[in-house]
Design an enzyme around this catalytic site. Structure first.
Site, PDB file in Angstrom:
ATOM      1  N   ASN A  88       0.806  -1.228   0.000  1.00  0.00           N
ATOM      2  CA  ASN A  88       0.000   0.000   0.000  1.00  0.00           C
ATOM      3  C   ASN A  88       0.837   1.275   0.000  1.00  0.00           C
ATOM      4  O   ASN A  88       0.398   2.299  -0.534  1.00  0.00           O
ATOM      5  CB  ASN A  88      -0.921  -0.013   1.230  1.00  0.00           C
ATOM      6  CG  ASN A  88      -1.484   1.365   1.528  1.00  0.00           C
ATOM      7  OD1 ASN A  88      -2.412   1.825   0.874  1.00  0.00           O
ATOM      8  ND2 ASN A  88      -0.901   2.054   2.514  1.00  0.00           N
ATOM      9  N   SER A 140      -3.715   2.784  -8.909  1.00  0.00           N
ATOM     10  CA  SER A 140      -4.427   4.063  -8.930  1.00  0.00           C
ATOM     11  C   SER A 140      -5.158   4.220 -10.255  1.00  0.00           C
ATOM     12  O   SER A 140      -4.715   3.654 -11.279  1.00  0.00           O
ATOM     13  CB  SER A 140      -3.424   5.212  -8.783  1.00  0.00           C
ATOM     14  OG  SER A 140      -4.041   6.448  -9.099  1.00  0.00           O
ATOM     15  N   TYR A 153       4.373   8.855 -11.223  1.00  0.00           N
ATOM     16  CA  TYR A 153       3.412   8.133 -10.364  1.00  0.00           C
ATOM     17  C   TYR A 153       2.561   7.174 -11.201  1.00  0.00           C
ATOM     18  O   TYR A 153       2.408   5.991 -10.860  1.00  0.00           O
ATOM     19  CB  TYR A 153       2.536   9.173  -9.664  1.00  0.00           C
ATOM     20  CG  TYR A 153       1.469   8.611  -8.747  1.00  0.00           C
ATOM     21  CD1 TYR A 153       1.789   8.161  -7.464  1.00  0.00           C
ATOM     22  CD2 TYR A 153       0.136   8.563  -9.140  1.00  0.00           C
ATOM     23  CE1 TYR A 153       0.812   7.669  -6.613  1.00  0.00           C
ATOM     24  CE2 TYR A 153      -0.853   8.083  -8.304  1.00  0.00           C
ATOM     25  CZ  TYR A 153      -0.508   7.634  -7.040  1.00  0.00           C
ATOM     26  OH  TYR A 153      -1.485   7.146  -6.198  1.00  0.00           O
ATOM     27  N   ALA A 154       2.023   7.676 -12.321  1.00  0.00           N
ATOM     28  CA  ALA A 154       1.178   6.838 -13.180  1.00  0.00           C
ATOM     29  C   ALA A 154       1.968   5.645 -13.719  1.00  0.00           C
ATOM     30  O   ALA A 154       1.456   4.521 -13.789  1.00  0.00           O
ATOM     31  CB  ALA A 154       0.607   7.666 -14.327  1.00  0.00           C
ATOM     32  N   ALA A 155       3.234   5.896 -14.075  1.00  0.00           N
ATOM     33  CA  ALA A 155       4.071   4.794 -14.588  1.00  0.00           C
ATOM     34  C   ALA A 155       4.304   3.744 -13.502  1.00  0.00           C
ATOM     35  O   ALA A 155       4.232   2.538 -13.766  1.00  0.00           O
ATOM     36  CB  ALA A 155       5.417   5.350 -15.075  1.00  0.00           C
ATOM     37  N   SER A 156       4.547   4.198 -12.277  1.00  0.00           N
ATOM     38  CA  SER A 156       4.779   3.236 -11.186  1.00  0.00           C
ATOM     39  C   SER A 156       3.518   2.418 -10.924  1.00  0.00           C
ATOM     40  O   SER A 156       3.581   1.209 -10.687  1.00  0.00           O
ATOM     41  CB  SER A 156       5.230   3.956  -9.909  1.00  0.00           C
ATOM     42  OG  SER A 156       4.156   4.688  -9.324  1.00  0.00           O
ATOM     43  N   LYS A 157       2.364   3.068 -10.989  1.00  0.00           N
ATOM     44  CA  LYS A 157       1.099   2.380 -10.695  1.00  0.00           C
ATOM     45  C   LYS A 157       0.683   1.463 -11.850  1.00  0.00           C
ATOM     46  O   LYS A 157       0.053   0.434 -11.629  1.00  0.00           O
ATOM     47  CB  LYS A 157      -0.001   3.410 -10.389  1.00  0.00           C
ATOM     48  CG  LYS A 157       0.272   4.251  -9.148  1.00  0.00           C
ATOM     49  CD  LYS A 157       0.323   3.377  -7.915  1.00  0.00           C
ATOM     50  CE  LYS A 157       0.464   4.186  -6.634  1.00  0.00           C
ATOM     51  NZ  LYS A 157       0.512   3.316  -5.438  1.00  0.00           N
ATOM     52  N   ILE A 186      -9.416   9.700  -3.013  1.00  0.00           N
ATOM     53  CA  ILE A 186      -9.767   9.297  -1.657  1.00  0.00           C
ATOM     54  C   ILE A 186      -9.262  10.386  -0.717  1.00  0.00           C
ATOM     55  O   ILE A 186      -8.168  10.925  -0.917  1.00  0.00           O
ATOM     56  CB  ILE A 186      -9.096   7.934  -1.295  1.00  0.00           C
ATOM     57  CG1 ILE A 186      -9.388   6.870  -2.371  1.00  0.00           C
ATOM     58  CG2 ILE A 186      -9.526   7.472   0.087  1.00  0.00           C
ATOM     59  CD1 ILE A 186     -10.829   6.499  -2.592  1.00  0.00           C
TER      60      ILE A 186
HETATM   61  P1  NAD Z   1      -0.582   8.562   2.462  1.00  0.00           P
HETATM   62  O1  NAD Z   1       0.499   9.454   1.969  1.00  0.00           O
HETATM   63  O2  NAD Z   1      -1.600   9.122   3.378  1.00  0.00           O
HETATM   64  O3  NAD Z   1       0.067   7.272   3.163  1.00  0.00           O
HETATM   65  C1  NAD Z   1       1.130   6.575   2.593  1.00  0.00           C
HETATM   66  C2  NAD Z   1       1.929   5.917   3.693  1.00  0.00           C
HETATM   67  O4  NAD Z   1       3.072   5.297   3.097  1.00  0.00           O
HETATM   68  C3  NAD Z   1       2.442   6.928   4.725  1.00  0.00           C
HETATM   69  O5  NAD Z   1       2.118   6.500   6.033  1.00  0.00           O
HETATM   70  C4  NAD Z   1       3.930   6.945   4.485  1.00  0.00           C
HETATM   71  O6  NAD Z   1       4.700   7.202   5.644  1.00  0.00           O
HETATM   72  C5  NAD Z   1       4.189   5.528   3.951  1.00  0.00           C
HETATM   73  N1  NAD Z   1       5.454   5.489   3.239  1.00  0.00           N
HETATM   74  C6  NAD Z   1       5.872   6.335   2.238  1.00  0.00           C
HETATM   75  N2  NAD Z   1       7.135   6.054   1.907  1.00  0.00           N
HETATM   76  C7  NAD Z   1       7.536   5.015   2.683  1.00  0.00           C
HETATM   77  C8  NAD Z   1       8.749   4.296   2.806  1.00  0.00           C
HETATM   78  N3  NAD Z   1       9.817   4.587   2.061  1.00  0.00           N
HETATM   79  N4  NAD Z   1       8.812   3.283   3.711  1.00  0.00           N
HETATM   80  C9  NAD Z   1       7.737   2.984   4.479  1.00  0.00           C
HETATM   81  N5  NAD Z   1       6.565   3.638   4.418  1.00  0.00           N
HETATM   82  C10 NAD Z   1       6.472   4.656   3.524  1.00  0.00           C
HETATM   83  O7  NAD Z   1      -1.232   7.911   1.167  1.00  0.00           O
HETATM   84  P2  NAD Z   1      -2.702   7.305   0.942  1.00  0.00           P
HETATM   85  O8  NAD Z   1      -3.514   8.345   0.325  1.00  0.00           O
HETATM   86  O9  NAD Z   1      -3.168   6.613   2.178  1.00  0.00           O
HETATM   87  O10 NAD Z   1      -2.379   6.243  -0.206  1.00  0.00           O
HETATM   88  C11 NAD Z   1      -2.146   4.856   0.049  1.00  0.00           C
HETATM   89  C12 NAD Z   1      -1.908   4.164  -1.280  1.00  0.00           C
HETATM   90  O11 NAD Z   1      -3.060   4.338  -2.129  1.00  0.00           O
HETATM   91  C13 NAD Z   1      -0.720   4.718  -2.055  1.00  0.00           C
HETATM   92  O12 NAD Z   1      -0.053   3.684  -2.732  1.00  0.00           O
HETATM   93  C14 NAD Z   1      -1.363   5.659  -3.058  1.00  0.00           C
HETATM   94  O13 NAD Z   1      -0.571   5.852  -4.193  1.00  0.00           O
HETATM   95  C15 NAD Z   1      -2.653   4.917  -3.356  1.00  0.00           C
HETATM   96  N6  NAD Z   1      -3.689   5.799  -3.868  1.00  0.00           N
HETATM   97  C16 NAD Z   1      -4.200   6.802  -3.105  1.00  0.00           C
HETATM   98  C17 NAD Z   1      -5.185   7.631  -3.627  1.00  0.00           C
HETATM   99  C18 NAD Z   1      -5.815   8.750  -2.845  1.00  0.00           C
HETATM  100  O14 NAD Z   1      -6.682   9.433  -3.382  1.00  0.00           O
HETATM  101  N7  NAD Z   1      -5.463   8.967  -1.600  1.00  0.00           N
HETATM  102  C19 NAD Z   1      -5.620   7.432  -4.938  1.00  0.00           C
HETATM  103  C20 NAD Z   1      -5.073   6.417  -5.699  1.00  0.00           C
HETATM  104  C21 NAD Z   1      -4.109   5.597  -5.141  1.00  0.00           C
END
Ligand code: NAD
Length: 245
Positions: A88, A140, A153-157, A186
């Site tokens: 995640n 994503s 970001y899009a490429a990673s996802k 979200i």
């Molecule tokens: P967020 O930034 O609130 O939480 C991400 C968590 O990952 C944080 O707690 C952060 O400390 C942890 N993290 C980051 N780098 C790290 C590392 N090197 N080692 C350990 N932990 C690390 O993000 P979110 O909104 O809760 O998103 C969660 C996932 O869902 C992500 O992969 C994000 O790309 C994906 N996502 C989120 C949304 C959105 O709208 N929020 C949309 C699409 C996808």
């Protein structure tokens, strides 16, 4: 039963990851939450304890391969393998492509895609041995629709989607499934930094006309983690209010 098997969630300290931990605990699972932010992991631990439950937390930078693997190793040896892996943790380093630097690209790839590769290769060993596994990768809608300013970001996802489908083909016969959840907008700290104009424009292209909650995503992850979802693999489930259909 999968309840007895350890679920590992990365990026567990806040946002969607935290909600996933709470939802998996609510289902009676043993959960380990990993994150780089020690303080918020401590807060999660206290919240869970106050509710009469327990969560294992580990503070680790998942881009530090040696430390990450060591953490996974110690968890796997204590809990007889990893049954559920939720990749995640994710970050953004948004810039238009023409301004994007190599380090913006590499950092995002390392957290969002490379760390998921490290965790998956590790977890698969015990999943294949135990003939049970659920891998859930947080992709994503940016991967399926593209997103201006977020090409890294899009490429990673999108990379996660390709990796997930390939893993699903490799280990399906071992009762191991691999799926992606692709959230739309979200409400978390990741999206709170977006300019209001971007947020307003986004709502106009979401059929349900609202942003999702972390619980909306967590419930979908918990479903895919369960025994009931054993015939679902290689899929991308968009939890996005209809945005990417
Ligand atoms: P967020 O930034 O609130 O939480 C991400 C968590 O990952 C944080 O707690 C952060 O400390 C942890 N993290 C980051 N780098 C790290 C590392 N090197 N080692 C350990 N932990 C690390 O993000 P979110 O909104 O809760 O998103 C969660 C996932 O869902 C992500 O992969 C994000 O790309 C994906 N996502 C989120 C949304 C959105 O709208 N929020 C949309 C699409 C996808």
């Amino acid at each position: 039963m999968s309840e007895k098997r350890l679920a590992v969630v990365t990026g567990a300290a806040r946002g969607i990851g935290r909600a996933i931990v709470l939802e998996l605990l609510r289902q009676g699972r043993i959960v380990a939450g990993l994150d780089i932010i020690a303080e918020q992991l401590g807060e999660l631990e206290s919240t869970v304890k106050e509710a009469g439950s327990t969560v294992v937390t580990k503070c680790v930078d998942i881009t530090d391969t040696a430390a990450f693997t060591e953490t996974l190793e110690s968890l796997a040896s204590e809990y007889k393998g990893i049954g559920i892996l939720v990749n995640n943790a994710g970050i953004t380093r948004d810039k238009l492509m023409m301004q994007m630097k190599e380090e913006d690209f590499d950092r995002v790839m390392n957290v969002n895609l490379r760390a998921a590769f490290i965790a998956t290769t590790f977890a698969l060993k015990s999943m294949v041995r135990n003939k049970f596994g659920r891998i859930i990768n947080l992709s994503s809608v940016a991967a399926v629709m593209g997103q201006a300013g977020s090409s890294n970001y899009a490429a990673s996802k999108a990379g996660l989607i390709g990796m997930t489908k390939s893993v699903a083909r490799e280990v399906g016969k071992k009762n191991v499934t691999a799926n992606c959840i692709a959230p739309g907008f979200i409400m978390t700290e990741m999206t709170s930094v977006l300019p209001d104009a971007v947020k307003d424009a986004a709502k106009q292209i979401i059929p349900v006309r609202r942003f999702g909650s972390v619980e909306d995503v967590a419930r979908a992850v918990a479903f895919l983690a369960g025994d009931e979802a054993g015939y679902i693999t290689g899929q991308v489930l968009c939890v996005d209010g209809g945005m990417a259909m």
